[in-house]
Design a protein around this motif. Structure first.
Motif: not given
Ligand code: BES
Ligand code: MN
Ligand code: MN
Length: 485
Positions: A372-378
């Motif tokens: 989820e965190w990765c997605k927010k930092h895409t």
């Protein structure tokens, strides 16, 4: 739990170990010659051979042995060795489950080995090396050498009492996939749930001591969540002259994202990451501070200056290793990594990212939170591909447990020393499985040293440690055997 009547009279077994030391070392060398690298399909046959070898030893020690295949026809796993000793009719001690693993880590980089990893060498310490005689080979300490300490104690028990395990009720379970994620262990434990549930406590020798000559009992291991993330950019590799400066370079973008995993205090930035982490108690902090351990000396041993003592702010090195969770990048690659130069912007970049977990952190939720965190930092224009590789929870055993106290007493019988109570930052997936699935606690009675080069080239196990372990296990069996109705 019944009390031992004649605790500590392990002398015949100890004498047997002393008299049969050369043969024991010969057995260790034999086992270490089998290249049982579990992660590499090319070594599947070697894993079977290593399992069989252990099975033969356990049979010779009087146990009933089963070599259990695992996996499916399409995706076979490595066998699990299951051996039992029924125990005397009036045995009133705990039914002990001894777990170990016969698989080993890959050996690369091969060129850094002083001798071939599967041609064990027994040699004294060289100038500048601490300690004494050692065996150098892959698996020397992790975990064949440590499993063999227990098997030798079983040989001693049979030879000196005429009974398998000296009359103790015992189950031995040796796995061949510990180093590659224990994928087939959970289904196995499930299928043998009834049999394994009969065990009262698990004992594992796959950890270390506080230092040379300072035995320890490890009362907790960290958990693990292991993931792989791939950041995709263009649909194909690109010429970096044509495209550089015009579109995302996934290696740069991935590095930028992952660099944000820690804040300036080196805390993990994933929201909720620390939610289930229990605060360290004052007593624990005080006890650990009293242990004879120097962070500086430990760093020096791995070639680092005191300035390298970095990690989560507010915690000592020991606290960070034993009681705090971490996020680590274990590998990162993409583009061209061969000889010479190639001007390319790759289509994607990949990283292995793992988390060491403590207390009640859930190994199934952590990867989800990370993704989820990765997605927010895409990064603009990019997309992710996520894989959750494997994981397991951390476990802690109550230091007041009578099982742990029997182990402490056995170590005292064998070495004359009080075992230090320590934890480790490493993970042993079976422990969490036994706790959550069967409610069984694990005691880690390990005899490795910090400089044994676990998972590294030139892995070694010092023979003095091997002796201490074999003696401690012999005394442990003797103490257990004395528990009678
Ligand atoms: N024996 C180690 C765990 C260990 C290492 C304990 C050092 C104490 C000190 C075990 O074989 C191991 O390497 N575990 C892996 C687990 C993983 C592959 C699921 C680990 O900790 O990375
Ligand atoms: Mn191990
Ligand atoms: Mn290991």
């Amino acid at each position: 739990m019944a009390k031992a009547k004649n605790a500590g009279t392990a002398t015949p077994a100890l004498q047997w170990l002393a008299a049969n030391r050369a043969a024991a070392i010969g057995r260790l060398v034999e086992w270490l010659r089998i290249p049982s690298i579990s992660t590499d399909p090319k070594h599947a046959k070697d894993c079977v051979a290593a399992a069989k070898w252990a099975g033969e030893q356990l049979t010779a020690a009087g146990l009933k042995v089963e070599i259990c295949p695992t996996g499916t026809a399409g995706k076979p796993g490595h066998p699990i060795v299951l051996a039992t000793a029924g125990g005397d009719a009036d045995y009133a001690g705990p039914h002990v489950l001894f777990y170990g693993h016969y698989d080993v880590q890959p050996c690369d980089p091969l060129e850094l080995w002083e001798s071939p990893p599967f041609e064990p060498v027994i040699r004294p310490a060289r100038k500048g090396e601490k300690g004494g005689e050692r065996v150098v080979a892959r698996g020397a300490v992790d975990d064949k050498g440590q499993v063999l300490m227990f098997i030798e104690a079983l040989h001693a028990a049979l030879a000196t009492t005429g009974k398998p395990a000296g009359g103790v009720k015992l189950t031995v379970m040796l796995e061949g996939e510990e180093e590659s994620g224990s994928a087939n262990l959970e289904p196995f434990v499930k299928s043998r749930q009834k049999q394994l549930k009969a065990c009262d406590v698990c004992v594992i020798s796959d950890t270390g001591m506080l230092d040379r000559g300072l035995p320890a009992i490890t009362y907790g291991v960290r958990g693990l969540a292991y993931t792989e993330v791939r950041l995709h950019s263009a649909s194909r590799d690109l010429h970096s002259g044509q495209w550089g400066g015009r579109c995302p370079n996934p290696i740069t973008e991935l590095a930028k994202v992952l660099a944000q995993l820690h804040d300036k205090d080196r805390k993990v930035t994933i929201p909720g990451f620390y939610k289930d982490v229990l605060a360290l108690s004052k007593t624990e902090r005080a006890n650990w501070a009293k242990l004879k351990f120097s962070a500086k000396a430990a760093l020096k041993e791995i070639g680092l200056p005191p300035a390298a003592d970095i990690g989560e702010k507010g915690y000592t090195a020991t606290e960070r290793e034993w009681a705090r969770p971490t996020a680590e990048i274990n590998g990162i690659w993409g583009g061209y990594t061969g000889v010479g130069a190639k001007t390319v912007i790759p289509a994607y970049a990949t990283a292995k990212v793992s988390f060491r977990l403590v207390a009640n952190q859930d190994e199934t939720r952590i990867p989800k939170m990370f993704f989820e965190w990765c997605k927010k930092h895409t990064p603009p224009g990019c997309r992710w591909e996520f894989t959750n590789l494997h994981g397991g929870p951390g476990v802690t055993c109550d230091v007041d447990s009578p099982y742990l106290q029997t182990a402490t007493a056995a170590i005292k019988d064998a070495t004359g020393k009080a075992a230090a109570l320590i934890k480790t930052g490493g993970s042993i997936p079976v422990a969490g499985m036994l706790k959550t699935r069967l409610g069984i606690d694990t005691i880690f009675m390990g005899f490795g040293l910090d400089d044994d080069r676990v998972h590294s080239p030139n892995e070694k196990f010092e023979l003095e440690c091997f002796d201490m372990g074999a003696r401690s296990h012999a005394c442990y069996l003797t103490r257990l055997a004395a528990m009678r109705r």
